[in-house]
Write an enzyme that holds these catalytic residues in place. Structure first.
Site, PDB file in Angstrom:
ATOM      1  N   GLU A   7       0.819  -1.213   0.000  1.00 36.16           N
ATOM      2  CA  GLU A   7       0.000   0.000   0.000  1.00 36.16           C
ATOM      3  C   GLU A   7       0.852   1.262   0.000  1.00 36.16           C
ATOM      4  OE1 GLU A   7      -3.591   1.471   2.886  1.00 36.16           O
ATOM      5  OE2 GLU A   7      -3.539  -0.638   2.318  1.00 36.16           O
ATOM      6  N   ASP A 103      -2.564  -3.444   2.977  1.00 38.49           N
ATOM      7  CA  ASP A 103      -2.995  -3.685   4.350  1.00 38.49           C
ATOM      8  C   ASP A 103      -4.050  -4.779   4.406  1.00 38.49           C
ATOM      9  OD1 ASP A 103      -1.257  -1.797   5.178  1.00 38.49           O
ATOM     10  OD2 ASP A 103      -2.736  -0.394   5.964  1.00 38.49           O
ATOM     11  N   TYR A 300      -0.586  -4.792  13.715  1.00 36.98           N
ATOM     12  CA  TYR A 300      -1.527  -4.082  12.845  1.00 36.98           C
ATOM     13  C   TYR A 300      -2.589  -3.345  13.669  1.00 36.98           C
ATOM     14  CZ  TYR A 300      -4.691  -3.328   8.892  1.00 36.98           C
ATOM     15  OH  TYR A 300      -5.480  -2.761   7.925  1.00 36.98           O
TER      16      TYR A 300
END
Length: 707
Positions: A7, A103, A300
């Site tokens: 990303e 992601d 994350y």
């Protein structure tokens, strides 16, 4: 050869380092058998309405609804160079397959799929799905790539979310703007969120405070109270009777209570606590957390889980040890307890990503190199991770009933038996960040040891005056909580997903409300502006319903799991738009003029808001719109003509006006022609036309020039 697409460039470099793609090329990194490139976030977006049809450039109510038959994407100019890099790579003959390393979530899936679709590639797709940017996590993820097709349902939900937001935003905003001649921005999620702010403000405004009294007895240092006496005469009688009288303990009840440690952070809980402790906005917290993730210091962040998977027990123990070594929260001779890791393990409560915790990279990190917000968030996550696996907080709560003149007064106190996890809350209350007991705080909750039958002689009584308080305005902490639980009452207890938005989108929703000036920050509070209140006042209930929007979010999650079809969801969105337009059809002319405080000369051809006459121009009333007709337009200067109010009104209504006294310097005479107007890219294009002449006549001419 295989291609990995992430990303962001920073994430790409982390992956490239692990898989050996170290050679810098234009827009990508290359290795012996692999290439790594990046998307620059959302590289492609849905095109605006006027790109489907030129007529949509003018905001016209009769053109609604706008529902594309075939959805089209475009890449913004500043991102085209990187897109062409990706397109070439995705179609290179030597690339055997491509790895989607965006992601691991709904938005990341959408970002990749859009680029893949626009590129025209047919390469096989695999998915890198990881919760940490640590080298070990990347390496393991690359060794166990999943099939891209496994995430088709996730992609469908992402597409439906984006299309629903586009349809509701474009149609509702244009409908209410053109009906009320004022720019009114409506959003699928932001409008119900604004409605919650307005509803809370209405509760506060409509609240009528009531005076009440407490009467307190001083029983040899123990305070016993009778609370909330709304009759002033009754409070005075009680004060008079009890002051100087004797009192006796009627009962003493002691109960041991336990407070369990908090669960690990999901994103929303992290944002709430960062707001409460540091005053940080949800967006600031998300930005800091994302940066820490990309720096490999936390897992994350865009997660809605508060648990770890059961195979992470050793990881959890290692992380706890590293946190104590790094921060020494209990002082230089820190001897941490054995963490209760079983408390935070639950495979059933982890779907896509586990809870947010620090990574083992924390051990070697130089914290001074981090920005202040990142330092704060990393410390908050670290201490909270310790709390979650600490011992329970245990205390004794004592309730004492005291009798005096046939009246009962109550006293309460507590004594801490085991601080457990709560001692770590002290880390945020002192400048050294240490989990050290505050004696003053401990003593204030204690009451003297008493037993039934104990007497107190000549007690002192006093009366205090108080007022009932209205609900408090939302802070970012309480608003996030309200968004998370919106619509709960309307769902069954086993409904998997509830609330407005997702952990990943709630921060941006709040920022949009502030940016559009429908809400404003006042210290930690978020309050609706006057424009925000008026917008909610005129909108139908279904557009501002938190329950309906929460149900849509639940349907999107069911779509991710393959339980409902995408067409079923989109049909519901289209039906809602039809219902909205049917309601707009019923708006009276009188109601549509509610914002008109002075006479307008027409509506803006760009955004549909009202246009008013100024000293030098005719301007759009929408502050975000740059449209204006200048009275002394450059195009007309050589023709010795200025735009008057009548001409401006005709230009706004018809896009043209007939002018009889235009001057030609070349022929030194006056002539007449139609002045045509066309807005384009924030400018106004003027041209002349001579409709009385045939197009192929030599005298017929048409000129064009920017004003």
């Amino acid at each position: 050869m295989y291609l990995v697409i992430a990303e962001k460039q920073s994430v790409s470099r982390s992956i490239a380092h692990v898989i050996g793609a170290e050679k810098n090329q234009e827009g990508y990194l290359e290795g012996k058998d692999c290439i790594v490139s990046w998307c620059l976030g959302h590289l492609a977006e849905y095109i605006p309405p006027d790109a489907y049809d030129e007529k949509f450039r003018r905001w016209n109510y009769d053109d609604l609804p706008i529902i594309p038959k075939e959805w089209k994407l475009e890449v913004p100019g500043e991102k085209k160079e990187q897109f062409y890099v990706l397109k070439r790579l995705l179609n290179r003959p030597d690339i055997r397959y491509v790895v989607n390393a965006c992601d691991a979530g709904r938005e990341g899936e959408l970002i990749f799929r859009r680029v893949y679709e626009l590129s025209g590639s047919s390469k096989p797709v695999k998915r890198l799905w990881i919760s940490s940017m640590e080298d070990s996590a990347i390496r393991e993820g690359m060794e166990h790539l999943r099939e891209g097709a496994d995430y088709n349902n996730l992609a469908k939900a992402a597409v439906c979310r984006a299309q629903a937001d586009w349809l509701v935003g474009m149609n509702a905003t244009r409908a209410f703007t053109t009906k009320y001649y004022k720019k009114l921005t409506v959003g699928r999620v932001q409008t119900p969120t604004l409605a919650m702010l307005v509803d809370r403000m209405d509760q506060i405004s409509g609240f009528k405070k009531q005076k009440y009294f407490n009467v307190e007895l001083d029983c040899d240092g123990m305070k016993a109270e009778k609370q909330k006496i709304f009759d002033a005469g009754e409070a005075d009688r009680l004060l008079k009777n009890c002051d100087g009288s004797n009192a006796v303990v009627l009962s003493v009840e002691t109960e041991e209570k336990t407070v369990k440690p908090p669960r690990l952070y999901d994103l929303t809980t992290l944002q709430r606590e960062a707001n409460r402790i540091y005053g940080m906005t949800a967006q600031q917290t998300l930005n800091a957390a994302q940066s820490l993730y990309e720096s490999k210091l936390i897992t994350y962040p865009r997660t809605d889980s508060n648990y770890l998977t059961e195979d992470m027990e050793q990881t959890a123990k290692t992380v706890i040890r590293i946190i104590h070594e790094k921060y020494h929260p209990s002082g230089p001779f820190d001897q941490p307890n054995v963490p209760d890791t079983k408390r935070v393990m639950n495979n059933k409560k982890v779907s896509d990503h586990h809870a947010i915790i620090p990574t083992a990279e924390l051990r070697e990190a130089d914290l001074t190199e981090l920005k202040e917000p990142e330092q704060k968030i990393l410390f908050l996550i670290s201490i909270h991770t310790v709390e979650a696996m600490e011992k329970e907080h245990i205390y004794l709560e004592t309730s004492v009933e005291v009798g005096c003149k046939d009246e009962i007064f109550l006293a309460k106190g507590k004594k801490v038996l085991q601080y457990g996890w709560k001692i770590y809350e002290e880390c945020f209350k002192n400048k050294d960040g240490l989990a050290i007991e505050d004696p003053a705080g401990t003593e204030k909750d204690r009451i003297p040891d008493v037993k039934k039958g104990d007497e107190f002689y000549h007690v002192e009584a006093r009366k205090t005056e108080h007022f009932t308080t209205p609900p408090k305005n939302y802070t970012e902490d309480t608003l996030l909580s309200a968004m998370e639980t919106a619509g709960n009452k309307e769902f069954d207890s086993d409904t998997e997903k509830k609330g407005l938005g997702t952990p990943a989108t709630r921060a941006s929703i709040i920022e949009k409300l502030v940016h559009s000036q429908y809400a404003a920050r006042k210290g930690k509070q978020i309050i609706p502006t006057e424009d925000g209140k008026v917008l909610i006042e005129i909108l139908p209930d279904f557009l501002k319903s938190a329950s309906m929007t929460a149900e849509w979010e639940n349907q999107l999650l069911e779509m991710e799991h393959g339980k409902i079809a995408s067409e079923q969801f989109m049909e519901g969105i289209r039906n809602m738009i039809t219902m909205m337009l049917n309601g707009c059809d019923q708006i009276s002319e009188e109601e549509s003029r509610r914002f008109q405080t002075k006479e307008s000369i027409g509506t803006c051809p760009v955004c549909g808001s009202l246009v008013y006459e100024g000293k030098k121009n005719f301007y759009c009333s929408n502050r975000e719109c740059n449209f204006a007709l200048w009275k002394e337009a450059r195009y007309l200067q050589s023709m010795r003509k200025t735009i008057d109010k009548k001409m401006a009104a005709e230009l706004l209504k018809n896009g043209s006006t007939h002018v009889k006294d235009l001057y030609s310097a070349k022929k030194d005479r006056y002539f007449e022609a139609d002045l045509l107007m066309k807005p384009e890219d924030g400018k106004v294009l003027f041209s002349l036309a001579f409709p009385e002449n045939k197009p192929n006549h030599k005298t017929g001419k048409k000129t064009k020039k920017r004003s």
